[in-house]
Design a protein around this motif. Structure first.
Motif, short mmCIF file in Angstrom:
data_model
loop_
_atom_site.label_atom_id
_atom_site.label_comp_id
_atom_site.label_asym_id
_atom_site.label_seq_id
_atom_site.Cartn_x
_atom_site.Cartn_y
_atom_site.Cartn_z
N LYS A 25 8.23 9.09 -2.19
CA LYS A 25 8.84 10.71 -1.94
C LYS A 25 7.93 11.49 -2.89
N LYS A 26 7.87 11.37 -4.17
CA LYS A 26 7.20 12.14 -5.18
C LYS A 26 5.95 12.12 -5.04
N ASP A 27 5.18 11.05 -4.34
CA ASP A 27 3.78 11.16 -4.88
C ASP A 27 2.74 10.91 -3.43
N TRP A 28 3.60 11.34 -2.15
CA TRP A 28 2.96 10.80 -0.79
C TRP A 28 1.75 11.49 -0.84
N ASP A 29 1.29 12.45 -1.22
CA ASP A 29 -0.11 12.95 -1.05
C ASP A 29 -1.16 12.20 -1.82
N ASN A 30 -0.78 11.36 -2.75
CA ASN A 30 -1.79 10.43 -3.31
C ASN A 30 -1.99 9.01 -2.74
N VAL A 31 -0.72 8.64 -2.02
CA VAL A 31 -0.79 7.34 -1.40
C VAL A 31 -2.06 7.02 -0.59
N LYS A 32 -2.67 6.04 -0.89
CA LYS A 32 -3.92 5.72 -0.24
C LYS A 32 -3.83 4.31 0.56
N TYR A 33 -3.08 3.24 -0.14
CA TYR A 33 -2.91 2.08 0.35
C TYR A 33 -1.69 1.56 0.81
N CYS A 34 -1.89 0.81 1.94
CA CYS A 34 -0.34 0.53 2.42
C CYS A 34 0.42 -0.59 1.77
N SER A 35 -0.23 -1.37 0.77
CA SER A 35 0.45 -2.18 0.07
C SER A 35 -0.24 -2.48 -1.31
N GLU A 36 0.33 -3.14 -2.11
CA GLU A 36 0.10 -3.61 -3.38
C GLU A 36 -1.32 -4.52 -3.07
N ARG A 37 -1.43 -5.21 -2.37
CA ARG A 37 -2.57 -6.16 -1.97
C ARG A 37 -3.86 -5.52 -1.79
N CYS A 38 -3.67 -4.59 -0.98
CA CYS A 38 -4.76 -3.49 -0.57
C CYS A 38 -5.10 -3.06 -1.62
N ARG A 39 -4.29 -2.20 -2.48
CA ARG A 39 -4.57 -1.36 -3.76
C ARG A 39 -5.59 -2.31 -4.59
N MET A 40 -5.03 -3.72 -4.92
CA MET A 40 -5.77 -4.47 -5.89
C MET A 40 -7.26 -4.80 -5.11
N LYS A 41 -7.06 -4.74 -4.03
CA LYS A 41 -8.63 -5.50 -3.18
C LYS A 41 -9.63 -4.55 -3.11
#
Length: 43
Positions: A25-41
């Protein structure tokens, strides 16, 4: 609000669409990845 009315983004890692989640909710503009798995990869 219906789920079909929520904002959608495309994951920069896997290319799949994902919808807004309350935890983003507070950081939607900065969200780039759908999951933690994608973020780490990130390449």
């Amino acid at each position: 609000m219906k789920k079909s009315d929520l904002p959608v983004k495309i994951c920069v890692q896997c290319g799949l669409p994902f919808t807004w989640r309350k935890k983003w909710k507070k950081d939607w503009d900065n969200v780039k990845y759908c999951s933690e798995r994608c973020r780490m990869k990130k390449d």
